[in-house]
Design an enzyme around this catalytic site. Structure first.
Site, short mmCIF file in Angstrom:
data_model
loop_
_atom_site.label_atom_id
_atom_site.label_comp_id
_atom_site.label_asym_id
_atom_site.label_seq_id
_atom_site.Cartn_x
_atom_site.Cartn_y
_atom_site.Cartn_z
N ASP A 59 -8.00 -80.01 80.25
CA ASP A 59 -8.35 -80.96 79.24
C ASP A 59 -7.01 -81.50 78.88
O ASP A 59 -5.92 -81.51 79.26
CB ASP A 59 -8.79 -79.96 77.98
CG ASP A 59 -9.17 -80.79 76.73
OD1 ASP A 59 -9.97 -81.79 77.07
OD2 ASP A 59 -8.43 -80.63 75.76
N SER A 60 -7.31 -82.81 78.11
CA SER A 60 -6.32 -83.74 77.75
C SER A 60 -5.26 -83.02 76.88
O SER A 60 -4.38 -83.21 76.64
CB SER A 60 -6.71 -84.92 76.88
OG SER A 60 -7.66 -84.46 75.86
N TYR A 118 -6.86 -88.92 75.15
CA TYR A 118 -7.47 -89.49 76.12
C TYR A 118 -8.51 -90.56 75.57
O TYR A 118 -8.89 -91.54 76.08
CB TYR A 118 -8.16 -88.70 77.18
CG TYR A 118 -6.95 -88.30 78.30
CD1 TYR A 118 -5.68 -88.05 77.82
CD2 TYR A 118 -7.69 -87.54 79.47
CE1 TYR A 118 -4.85 -87.50 78.86
CE2 TYR A 118 -6.71 -87.02 80.34
CZ TYR A 118 -5.48 -86.88 80.02
OH TYR A 118 -4.64 -86.37 80.91
N CYS A 127 -13.14 -81.48 79.60
CA CYS A 127 -12.99 -82.70 78.61
C CYS A 127 -14.28 -83.61 78.69
O CYS A 127 -14.18 -84.06 79.91
CB CYS A 127 -11.53 -83.44 78.95
SG CYS A 127 -11.10 -84.53 77.93
N GLU A 138 -6.36 -81.56 65.88
CA GLU A 138 -5.17 -81.53 66.22
C GLU A 138 -4.06 -81.36 65.14
O GLU A 138 -3.14 -80.57 65.52
CB GLU A 138 -4.65 -82.76 67.10
CG GLU A 138 -5.45 -82.78 68.28
CD GLU A 138 -4.96 -82.05 69.56
OE1 GLU A 138 -3.85 -82.03 69.57
OE2 GLU A 138 -5.73 -81.49 70.46
N CYS A 152 -17.65 -83.53 72.45
CA CYS A 152 -16.07 -83.41 72.57
C CYS A 152 -15.78 -82.00 72.19
O CYS A 152 -16.20 -81.52 71.20
CB CYS A 152 -15.42 -84.52 71.31
SG CYS A 152 -13.61 -84.25 71.49
N HIS A 202 -13.29 -80.80 71.01
CA HIS A 202 -12.46 -80.38 69.80
C HIS A 202 -13.52 -80.15 68.53
O HIS A 202 -13.15 -79.46 67.64
CB HIS A 202 -11.77 -81.61 69.42
CG HIS A 202 -10.40 -81.79 70.04
ND1 HIS A 202 -10.19 -82.11 71.35
CD2 HIS A 202 -9.09 -81.57 69.62
CE1 HIS A 202 -8.89 -82.05 71.73
NE2 HIS A 202 -8.29 -81.72 70.50
N1 DGL Z 1 -10.98 -83.26 74.76
C1 DGL Z 1 -11.52 -84.61 74.60
C2 DGL Z 1 -12.87 -84.79 75.01
O1 DGL Z 1 -13.62 -83.72 74.74
C3 DGL Z 1 -10.92 -85.18 73.33
C4 DGL Z 1 -9.43 -85.27 73.15
C5 DGL Z 1 -9.10 -86.38 73.61
O2 DGL Z 1 -9.54 -87.67 72.79
O3 DGL Z 1 -8.14 -86.60 74.31
O4 DGL Z 1 -13.46 -85.80 74.86
#
Ligand code: DGL
Length: 272
Positions: free
Chosen positions: A9-10, A41, A72, A157, A191, A193
């Protein structure tokens, strides 16, 4: 040497996917890699997300992972197809990379009654139209409304998911979605998060609308994949261990990871 399932993941968001996958299949070894030094990301260009994701996938392969899950959505939307089609045949055709969007698109067909579906995701995922395209391939009768939520990842975050700022931004985006299409009966949290904002989302979402967190669907889809692919299943080691890599300081990762997991972790810092 172990052969873990790699989860990328990012940043921290993929931990929500790791958690549900591990709950369903605790027998495997897992290696999580969070590119926390370069997160988010969601606002980056296609080329940059692809480049960063490929670096991470190569690293997980070097660490012995025969299978990598892009936990991600942004990486799944912008990098998965190119890696599968262009890079894997050159790196090693026996290795596999899977994403989180396809399993989510698959499940929605059985969930929506009105055939009007909403997707909340990062600006990058919405701009890529990957959800619209994947859902259209599988369920052409479904109308998809995508809403970008650039503030939702920073709220999580920064540990503000339960504060008043989260109320403001969550309500704003939900209003935008249902103004665009009042017939939506199912909303995908596109997403990793966003499940951390579930309390707020459930508070503002219209009654009767189903909110879909991906973890459960991704985990069952992976289990199904492994049941169908004995060749891959037999390559995975069965130690039940979890190792975590981060590109940021390990202490910072360990502290924040506890927001996503219900136990303490000790990550190792790496460079890509
Ligand atoms: N984990 C990323 C997603 O699921 C979101 C976080 C990011 O923007 O890096 O899209």
């Amino acid at each position: 040497m172990s052969s873990p399932i790699g989860i990328f993941d990012s940043g921290y968001g993929g931990l929500t996917v790791l958690r549900t996958i591990r709950q369903l299949m605790p027998q495997y070894d897992y290696l999580y890699l969070g590119d926390n030094a370069r997160t988010p990301y969601g606002t980056r260009s296609f080329d940059v997300v692809y480049e960063f994701t490929l670096q991470a996938v190569r690293r997980l392969f070097q660490e012995g992972c025969p299978l990598v899950i892009l936990g991600c959505n942004t990486a799944s939307a912008k990098a998965l197809r190119t890696i599968q089609q262009n890079d894997l045949p050159q790196i090693d055709p026996s290795l596999r990379v899977l994403g989180v969007i396809r399993p989510t698109a698959e499940c929605i067909g059985q969930i929506s009654q009105t055939r009007h579906v909403g997707v909340f995701a990062t600006p990058g995922t919405i701009r890529s139209h990957t959800y619209d395209l994947e859902i259209a391939k599988l369920h052409p009768d479904i109308k998809v409304t995508g809403i970008a939520c650039p503030m939702w990842v920073p709220l999580v975050e920064n540990n503000e998911a339960h504060g008043p700022g989260a109320d403001y931004f969550v309500e704003q985006r939900i209003n935008e979605m249902f103004t665009a299409d009042s017939l939506i009966d199912s909303v995908i949290l596109g997403c990793t998060h966003y499940p951390l904002l579930l309390d707020k989302i459930n508070h503002y979402i219209p009654a009767g609308v189903k909110v879909i967190s991906q973890g459960e669907y991704v985990a069952h889809s992976l289990q199904d994949y492994l049941n169908r692919h004995e060749d891959m299943r037999s390559r995975l080691s069965l130690g039940g261990t979890l190792r975590l890599f981060t590109t940021e300081q390990a202490e910072q990762f360990n502290g924040n990871a506890s927001i996503f997991l219900d136990h303490c972790v000790e990550a190792t810092r790496i460079t890509l």
